[in-house]
Write an enzyme that holds these catalytic residues in place. Structure first.
Site, PDB file in Angstrom:
ATOM      1  N   TYR A  82      19.814  19.087   4.080  1.00  0.00           N
ATOM      2  CA  TYR A  82      19.652  17.798   4.764  1.00  0.00           C
ATOM      3  C   TYR A  82      19.361  18.025   6.249  1.00  0.00           C
ATOM      4  CZ  TYR A  82      20.222  12.994   6.182  1.00  0.00           C
ATOM      5  OH  TYR A  82      19.977  11.745   6.683  1.00  0.00           O
ATOM      6  N   PHE A  97      -7.477   1.241  15.953  1.00  0.00           N
ATOM      7  CA  PHE A  97      -7.310   1.660  14.569  1.00  0.00           C
ATOM      8  C   PHE A  97      -6.295   0.702  13.938  1.00  0.00           C
ATOM      9  CE2 PHE A  97      -5.682   3.988  10.929  1.00  0.00           C
ATOM     10  CZ  PHE A  97      -6.884   4.106  10.255  1.00  0.00           C
ATOM     11  N   THR A  98      -6.492   0.408  12.661  1.00  0.00           N
ATOM     12  CA  THR A  98      -5.740  -0.659  11.987  1.00  0.00           C
ATOM     13  C   THR A  98      -4.223  -0.528  12.168  1.00  0.00           C
ATOM     14  OG1 THR A  98      -5.857   0.681   9.989  1.00  0.00           O
ATOM     15  CG2 THR A  98      -7.535  -1.034  10.251  1.00  0.00           C
ATOM     16  N   ASP A 137      -3.747  10.089  19.810  1.00  0.00           N
ATOM     17  CA  ASP A 137      -3.748  10.086  18.349  1.00  0.00           C
ATOM     18  C   ASP A 137      -4.481  11.361  17.940  1.00  0.00           C
ATOM     19  OD1 ASP A 137      -4.300   9.834  15.670  1.00  0.00           O
ATOM     20  OD2 ASP A 137      -4.559   7.670  15.750  1.00  0.00           O
ATOM     21  N   LYS A 166      -4.550  14.476   7.479  1.00  0.00           N
ATOM     22  CA  LYS A 166      -5.971  14.743   7.746  1.00  0.00           C
ATOM     23  C   LYS A 166      -6.128  16.200   8.195  1.00  0.00           C
ATOM     24  CE  LYS A 166      -5.791  10.054   7.999  1.00  0.00           C
ATOM     25  NZ  LYS A 166      -4.543   9.287   7.821  1.00  0.00           N
ATOM     26  N   ARG A 205     -15.119  -0.786   6.329  1.00  0.00           N
ATOM     27  CA  ARG A 205     -14.643  -0.688   7.706  1.00  0.00           C
ATOM     28  C   ARG A 205     -15.430  -1.700   8.537  1.00  0.00           C
ATOM     29  NH1 ARG A 205      -9.782   2.010   8.176  1.00  0.00           N
ATOM     30  NH2 ARG A 205      -9.603   0.114   6.978  1.00  0.00           N
ATOM     31  N   PHE A 235      -6.928  -5.738   4.418  1.00  0.00           N
ATOM     32  CA  PHE A 235      -7.951  -5.032   3.647  1.00  0.00           C
ATOM     33  C   PHE A 235      -7.364  -4.189   2.513  1.00  0.00           C
ATOM     34  CE2 PHE A 235      -6.451  -2.720   7.249  1.00  0.00           C
ATOM     35  CZ  PHE A 235      -6.140  -1.487   6.720  1.00  0.00           C
TER      36      PHE A 235
HETATM   37  C1  P61 Z   1      -7.808   6.780   6.764  1.00  0.00           C
HETATM   38  F1  P61 Z   1      -7.855   2.069   5.473  1.00  0.00           F
HETATM   39  N1  P61 Z   1      -6.088   6.927   8.373  1.00  0.00           N
HETATM   40  O1  P61 Z   1      -8.614   6.997   7.703  1.00  0.00           O
HETATM   41  P1  P61 Z   1      -1.146   7.436   8.083  1.00  0.00           P
HETATM   42  N2  P61 Z   1      -4.511   7.232  13.094  1.00  0.00           N
HETATM   43  C2  P61 Z   1      -5.715   7.470  12.562  1.00  0.00           C
HETATM   44  C3  P61 Z   1      -5.871   7.391  11.185  1.00  0.00           C
HETATM   45  O2  P61 Z   1      -7.071   7.630  10.658  1.00  0.00           O
HETATM   46  C4  P61 Z   1      -4.753   7.061  10.350  1.00  0.00           C
HETATM   47  C5  P61 Z   1      -3.510   6.816  10.990  1.00  0.00           C
HETATM   48  C6  P61 Z   1      -3.420   6.916  12.339  1.00  0.00           C
HETATM   49  C7  P61 Z   1      -6.394   6.686   7.096  1.00  0.00           C
HETATM   50  C8  P61 Z   1      -5.429   6.145   6.081  1.00  0.00           C
HETATM   51  C9  P61 Z   1      -5.530   4.670   6.215  1.00  0.00           C
HETATM   52  O3  P61 Z   1      -6.762   1.007   7.627  1.00  0.00           O
HETATM   53  C10 P61 Z   1      -6.239   2.129   7.080  1.00  0.00           C
HETATM   54  O4  P61 Z   1      -0.726   8.825   7.804  1.00  0.00           O
HETATM   55  C11 P61 Z   1      -6.855   7.802  13.434  1.00  0.00           C
HETATM   56  O5  P61 Z   1      -2.149   6.899   7.126  1.00  0.00           O
HETATM   57  O6  P61 Z   1       0.017   6.512   8.233  1.00  0.00           O
HETATM   58  C12 P61 Z   1      -4.893   6.922   8.960  1.00  0.00           C
HETATM   59  O7  P61 Z   1      -1.846   7.537   9.513  1.00  0.00           O
HETATM   60  C13 P61 Z   1      -2.303   6.449  10.191  1.00  0.00           C
HETATM   61  C14 P61 Z   1      -6.560   4.001   5.598  1.00  0.00           C
HETATM   62  C15 P61 Z   1      -4.813   4.029   7.190  1.00  0.00           C
HETATM   63  C16 P61 Z   1      -6.887   2.720   6.021  1.00  0.00           C
HETATM   64  C17 P61 Z   1      -5.147   2.734   7.598  1.00  0.00           C
HETATM   65  O8  P61 Z   1      -8.148   6.668   5.593  1.00  0.00           O
END
Ligand code: P61
Length: 470
Positions: A85, A137-138, A228, A271, A395, A462
């Site tokens: 843990y 970013f979303t 980020d 990523k 997007r 979305f």
């Molecule tokens: C993606 F449709 N991205 O691109 P988490 N910052 C940035 C990202 O690209 C990101 C996160 C933070 C995704 C997954 C995803 O609207 C969406 O590990 C530059 O996904 O929590 C994630 O990181 C968040 C797809 C996220 C989406 C949000 O496909």
């Protein structure tokens, strides 16, 4: 083309070919269901590719998030999970990897990127403060808004034009930023939210000159810069390729220099870091770290696991070291570019220049007959799936959501469909199949009708929204 002038890709571009720096040890079968079955699956999914079952997808280009292939070393690392843990040995390996390659001092694991975004937003934003950034970013913007911040887009104008071939379309417009600071006062700026390779702009990089100048400007006003770092390794590749003075530097050196101009970073390790789950948050300021370390136990887990298993942190530690290898990054971005180049030569409308993680189709130019509130990019994602079982992601207006003040849709200038390439997963032949499908969908563009939204969740709509054909 006759058989005697048949050329490899390298020959077509006047260079010797290069290949991925790995070979395949394990395979996962793909399945392509029939056109009738795809029609049925799409209707059941409400024309939303997030709601399709993965089993009904042939080539999955929804995202590069958590969809990469881990290496044999990472899988071996999974067997070394110390599932204590507290104080797992894997945490210390992971912490050392972030310190070594990104250069930050204090590190926290989180379950994924948005876990880290949540914590930094809570700790660093006071209600009513502005959070300037290089395009929204979303999840990032949502967490900033939920913490009471007001996101303001400070990206250069070129980023909003899909056809402008500018090398660093992710750059911050420093004049716009300084105007905001002067108008609102430095005390009303929470921090600058800087993203490496800007996702929503098409995976477009930020130059080293821009981050350096941003550092100077922020220092003059006493404002912090948080990064980020989700696709910062890919950003480093573009700096190496395009910016004077960096051709002879390694990706690892460029990454560390870039991070050194920022005060901390959040990361979706799904990523660049080559893992299926994980994230982290890193800062250089001890007082801020103490607050974050306290918050992490409320929302994620103890500060030495942050919602992850020990084995996940081990895979991440190994993935970080693999992710900064020059030949890995060249092959990764090179594959994205290969697809982009085919489409460019064929005249299919895509965002230029091609970015680091995906090829973005310009849905406005596919469907000039559709108004933006008829969801051209969502329509294009649906058409791609119908044509070939390939899954992509909207997007555009659906992703942009609504203005919390007016309740009206945001109308982003970019209305794009993202073909996102997972790392180390698909081959060049898969890219050929994808390119041919884009071409077929483009050829049928005039007969295509749009969509209407029939179900709309409140947050990040979305992901779960449903649509019907007009
Ligand atoms: C993606 F449709 N991205 O691109 P988490 N910052 C940035 C990202 O690209 C990101 C996160 C933070 C995704 C997954 C995803 O609207 C969406 O590990 C530059 O996904 O929590 C994630 O990181 C968040 C797809 C996220 C989406 C949000 O496909």
């Amino acid at each position: 083309m006759t058989q005697s002038n048949l050329q490899t890709m390298g020959q077509q571009f006047g260079r010797r070919s290069w290949a991925e720096p790995w070979k395949i040890k394990m395979v996962e079968p793909l399945r392509l269901i029939s056109r009738e079955e795809r029609e049925k699956a799409l209707i059941e999914a409400g024309y939303n590719t997030f709601l399709l079952k993965s089993e009904d997808v042939y080539i999955d280009l929804l995202t590069d998030s958590g969809t990469g292939a881990m290496s044999d070393r990472q899988w071996a690392g999974m067997m070394l999970g110390d599932e204590a843990y507290a104080g797992s040995r894997n945490f210390y390996n992971f912490e050392a990897a972030v310190q070594t390659y990104y250069g930050y001092k204090y590190i926290l694991p989180t379950h994924q990127g948005r876990g880290a975004e949540h914590l930094i937003s809570l700790a660093a934003i006071k209600r009513g403060q502005y959070v300037p950034g290089n395009m929204y970013f979303t999840t990032t913007r949502l967490h900033q808004e939920l913490a009471g911040g007001i996101f303001v887009d400070m990206i250069i104008d070129e980023a909003h034009d899909p056809q402008r071939p500018y090398p660093f379309k992710g750059n911050i417009d420093l004049d716009k930023l300084e105007t905001l600071i002067k108008r609102e006062g430095a005390e009303n700026i929470a921090y600058v939210s800087l993203a490496g390779t800007v996702n929503m702009a098409g995976g477009q990089p930020v130059s080293m000159a821009n981050v350096k100048a941003l550092r100077e400007l922020s220092d003059r006003y006493g404002i912090k810069v948080f990064l980020d770092a989700t696709r910062m390794v890919e950003n480093a590749f573009f700096i190496q390729e395009r910016e004077d003075g960096y051709a002879g530097k390694s990706i690892a050196e460029i990454l560390k220099e870039f991070c050194s101009y920022t005060d901390g970073a959040w990361m979706s390790a799904k990523k660049d870091n080559l893992v299926n789950i994980g994230g982290w948050l890193a800062v250089n300021d001890w007082t801020l770290f103490e607050e974050l370390r306290n918050l992490v136990v409320v929302f994620e887990g103890l500060h030495t696991y942050g919602g992850l298993a020990g084995r996940d942190m081990e895979a991440m530690a190994i993935g970080i070291a693999e992710s900064v290898q020059d030949d890995h990054v060249r092959a990764r971005v090179g594959q994205v570019r290969y697809l982009g180049e085919l489409l460019t030569v064929w005249g299919s409308p895509i965002v230029q220049p091609v970015g680091g993680h995906a090829v973005f189709l310009d849905a406005r130019r596919f469907y000039p007959q559709l108004r933006q509130d008829q969801f051209p990019a969502q329509t294009l994602a649906a058409e791609m799936y119908l044509d070939s079982g390939i899954r992509s992601m909207e997007r555009g207006i659906a992703s942009a959501g609504r203005d919390p003040k007016t309740g009206d849709h945001y109308y982003p200038r970019l209305e794009l469909t993202r073909l996102t390439i997972p790392r180390r997963v698909y081959t060049q032949a898969h890219m050929d199949v994808v390119a041919e499908s884009v071409r077929a969908v483009y050829d049928a563009r005039e007969q295509t009708r749009g969509l209407k939204m029939v179900y709309e969740p409140k947050y990040l709509r979305f992901f779960q929204a449903r649509f019907e054909r007009l």
